[in-house]
Motif scaffolding. Structure first.
Motif, PDB file in Angstrom:
ATOM      1  N   ILE A  51       1.124  -0.959  -0.010  1.00 48.59           N
ATOM      2  CA  ILE A  51       0.051  -0.545   0.027  1.00 48.59           C
ATOM      3  C   ILE A  51       1.039   1.474  -0.251  1.00 48.59           C
ATOM      4  CG2 ILE A  51      -1.589   1.398   1.182  1.00 48.59           C
ATOM      5  CD1 ILE A  51      -2.845  -1.668   2.630  1.00 48.59           C
ATOM      6  N   GLY A  52       0.700   2.195  -0.963  1.00 52.01           N
ATOM      7  CA  GLY A  52       1.570   3.024  -1.281  1.00 52.01           C
ATOM      8  C   GLY A  52       2.808   3.617  -1.614  1.00 52.01           C
ATOM      9  N   ASN A  53       3.192   2.000  -2.477  1.00 52.62           N
ATOM     10  CA  ASN A  53       4.120   2.070  -2.832  1.00 52.62           C
ATOM     11  C   ASN A  53       3.671   2.191  -4.602  1.00 52.62           C
ATOM     12  OD1 ASN A  53       5.585   1.947  -1.100  1.00 52.62           O
ATOM     13  ND2 ASN A  53       5.599  -0.405  -0.966  1.00 52.62           N
ATOM     14  N   GLU A  54       4.395   2.861  -5.269  1.00 55.96           N
ATOM     15  CA  GLU A  54       4.457   3.415  -6.896  1.00 55.96           C
ATOM     16  C   GLU A  54       4.299   2.105  -7.844  1.00 55.96           C
ATOM     17  OE1 GLU A  54       3.814   6.989  -9.138  1.00 55.96           O
ATOM     18  OE2 GLU A  54       5.823   7.018  -8.894  1.00 55.96           O
ATOM     19  N   PHE A  55       4.618   2.030  -8.747  1.00 53.00           N
ATOM     20  CA  PHE A  55       4.684   0.555  -9.494  1.00 53.00           C
ATOM     21  C   PHE A  55       4.833   1.224 -11.048  1.00 53.00           C
ATOM     22  CE2 PHE A  55       0.937  -0.921  -7.673  1.00 53.00           C
ATOM     23  CZ  PHE A  55      -0.294  -1.546  -9.114  1.00 53.00           C
ATOM     24  N   PHE A  56       4.642   1.097 -12.363  1.00 47.97           N
ATOM     25  CA  PHE A  56       5.097   1.526 -13.525  1.00 47.97           C
ATOM     26  C   PHE A  56       3.823   0.720 -14.530  1.00 47.97           C
ATOM     27  CE2 PHE A  56       9.178   2.352 -11.652  1.00 47.97           C
ATOM     28  CZ  PHE A  56       8.593   3.224 -12.364  1.00 47.97           C
ATOM     29  N   THR A  57       4.011   0.862 -15.301  1.00 50.40           N
ATOM     30  CA  THR A  57       2.837   0.270 -17.058  1.00 50.40           C
ATOM     31  C   THR A  57       3.201  -1.125 -16.745  1.00 50.40           C
ATOM     32  OG1 THR A  57       3.134   2.320 -17.517  1.00 50.40           O
ATOM     33  CG2 THR A  57       2.332   1.362 -18.744  1.00 50.40           C
ATOM     34  N   GLU A  58       4.120  -1.125 -16.897  1.00 45.45           N
ATOM     35  CA  GLU A  58       4.436  -2.666 -17.258  1.00 45.45           C
ATOM     36  C   GLU A  58       3.425  -3.487 -16.184  1.00 45.45           C
ATOM     37  OE1 GLU A  58       8.967  -3.563 -15.998  1.00 45.45           O
ATOM     38  OE2 GLU A  58       8.218  -3.057 -18.255  1.00 45.45           O
ATOM     39  N   ASP A  59       3.688  -3.258 -14.690  1.00 43.68           N
ATOM     40  CA  ASP A  59       3.340  -4.329 -13.879  1.00 43.68           C
ATOM     41  C   ASP A  59       1.891  -3.809 -13.464  1.00 43.68           C
ATOM     42  OD1 ASP A  59       5.201  -4.754 -13.185  1.00 43.68           O
ATOM     43  OD2 ASP A  59       5.868  -3.072 -11.906  1.00 43.68           O
ATOM     44  N   VAL A  60       1.033  -2.822 -13.973  1.00 41.73           N
ATOM     45  CA  VAL A  60      -0.157  -2.401 -14.015  1.00 41.73           C
ATOM     46  C   VAL A  60      -0.549  -3.246 -15.447  1.00 41.73           C
ATOM     47  CG1 VAL A  60      -2.279  -0.904 -14.614  1.00 41.73           C
ATOM     48  CG2 VAL A  60       0.369   0.172 -13.325  1.00 41.73           C
ATOM     49  N   ASP A  61      -0.554  -3.250 -16.593  1.00 46.07           N
ATOM     50  CA  ASP A  61      -0.859  -3.933 -17.664  1.00 46.07           C
ATOM     51  C   ASP A  61      -0.598  -5.845 -17.499  1.00 46.07           C
ATOM     52  OD1 ASP A  61      -1.320  -1.867 -19.250  1.00 46.07           O
ATOM     53  OD2 ASP A  61       0.749  -1.893 -20.419  1.00 46.07           O
ATOM     54  N   GLY A  62       0.265  -5.905 -16.834  1.00 41.08           N
ATOM     55  CA  GLY A  62       0.332  -7.259 -16.231  1.00 41.08           C
ATOM     56  C   GLY A  62      -0.825  -7.839 -15.846  1.00 41.08           C
ATOM     57  N   PHE A  63      -1.822  -7.084 -15.140  1.00 39.58           N
ATOM     58  CA  PHE A  63      -3.385  -7.633 -14.212  1.00 39.58           C
ATOM     59  C   PHE A  63      -4.558  -6.987 -14.536  1.00 39.58           C
ATOM     60  CE2 PHE A  63      -1.587  -4.526 -10.870  1.00 39.58           C
ATOM     61  CZ  PHE A  63      -2.521  -4.124 -10.547  1.00 39.58           C
ATOM     62  N   ILE A  64      -4.326  -5.310 -15.384  1.00 34.81           N
ATOM     63  CA  ILE A  64      -5.118  -4.828 -15.747  1.00 34.81           C
ATOM     64  C   ILE A  64      -5.111  -4.647 -17.464  1.00 34.81           C
ATOM     65  CG2 ILE A  64      -6.133  -2.720 -16.176  1.00 34.81           C
ATOM     66  CD1 ILE A  64      -6.545  -3.872 -13.046  1.00 34.81           C
ATOM     67  N   ASP A  65      -6.792  -4.921 -17.745  1.00 38.02           N
ATOM     68  CA  ASP A  65      -6.527  -5.693 -19.531  1.00 38.02           C
ATOM     69  C   ASP A  65      -7.494  -3.733 -19.436  1.00 38.02           C
ATOM     70  OD1 ASP A  65      -7.467  -5.553 -22.037  1.00 38.02           O
ATOM     71  OD2 ASP A  65      -7.896  -7.617 -22.122  1.00 38.02           O
ATOM     72  N   PHE A  66      -7.074  -2.935 -20.308  1.00 40.66           N
ATOM     73  CA  PHE A  66      -7.641  -2.143 -20.853  1.00 40.66           C
ATOM     74  C   PHE A  66      -8.701  -2.019 -22.390  1.00 40.66           C
ATOM     75  CE2 PHE A  66      -4.271   0.030 -17.822  1.00 40.66           C
ATOM     76  CZ  PHE A  66      -5.302   0.217 -16.736  1.00 40.66           C
ATOM     77  N   GLY A  67      -8.627  -3.253 -22.139  1.00 37.10           N
ATOM     78  CA  GLY A  67      -9.659  -3.003 -24.050  1.00 37.10           C
ATOM     79  C   GLY A  67      -8.618  -2.267 -25.093  1.00 37.10           C
ATOM     80  N   GLU A  68      -8.918  -1.477 -25.499  1.00 41.26           N
ATOM     81  CA  GLU A  68      -7.563  -0.554 -26.533  1.00 41.26           C
ATOM     82  C   GLU A  68      -7.666   0.075 -26.108  1.00 41.26           C
ATOM     83  OE1 GLU A  68     -11.051   1.654 -29.374  1.00 41.26           O
ATOM     84  OE2 GLU A  68     -11.832  -0.208 -29.781  1.00 41.26           O
ATOM     85  N   PRO A  69      -5.759   0.433 -25.704  1.00 40.07           N
ATOM     86  CA  PRO A  69      -5.086   1.236 -25.390  1.00 40.07           C
ATOM     87  C   PRO A  69      -5.498   2.332 -24.826  1.00 40.07           C
ATOM     88  CG  PRO A  69      -4.007   0.060 -26.232  1.00 40.07           C
ATOM     89  CD  PRO A  69      -5.187  -0.942 -27.358  1.00 40.07           C
TER      90      PRO A  69
END
Length: 125
Positions: A51-69
């Motif tokens: 909690i409270g630690n920032e992480f990067f785009t590639e990490d977010v993309d590892g578990f979130i699917d935005f459909g179309e970028p």
């Protein structure tokens, strides 16, 4: 939740970043705009990210699917960052929207959780 169940999203809130006068000046994704995802219950967090630690785009993309970028991947390397606010809320902050700024019409954008292994789609290294 069993480990094979995906977390249930109960709310997604997009909030525009503001200028020095505290005004959101456009309808497009811009730096400091945020997307907050709220889950129905406490969720597992990836190893090494608390909690409270920032992480990067590639990490977010590892578990979130935005459909179309929603941000052109060719134009911005670290387009957004993630941060767990608590075990039920994840905030994504736009850090580089690229050019031209993408505009997303209400009702056309979607977000889903990717089915991933027990580590949440993150490299354990």
């Amino acid at each position: 939740n069993r480990s094979s169940d995906l977390p249930i999203i109960v709310r997604i809130v997009a909030d525009g970043g503001v200028d020095s006068n505290r005004i959101d000046t456009d309808s497009k994704f811009s730096r400091t705009d945020t997307i907050t995802i709220e889950f129905a219950e406490n969720t597992n967090m990836p190893p090494g990210i608390g909690i409270g630690n920032e992480f990067f785009t590639e990490d977010v993309d590892g578990f979130i699917d935005f459909g179309e970028p929603f941000i052109n991947q060719q134009q911005a390397a670290n387009r957004y960052t993630g941060m767990w606010l608590d075990r039920q809320r994840l905030r994504i902050t736009i850090s580089d929207e690229g050019y031209p700024q993408p505009e997303v019409r209400v009702g056309t954008w979607r977000l889903a959780i990717k089915p991933v292994g027990p580590c949440g789609g993150f490299d354990s290294a």
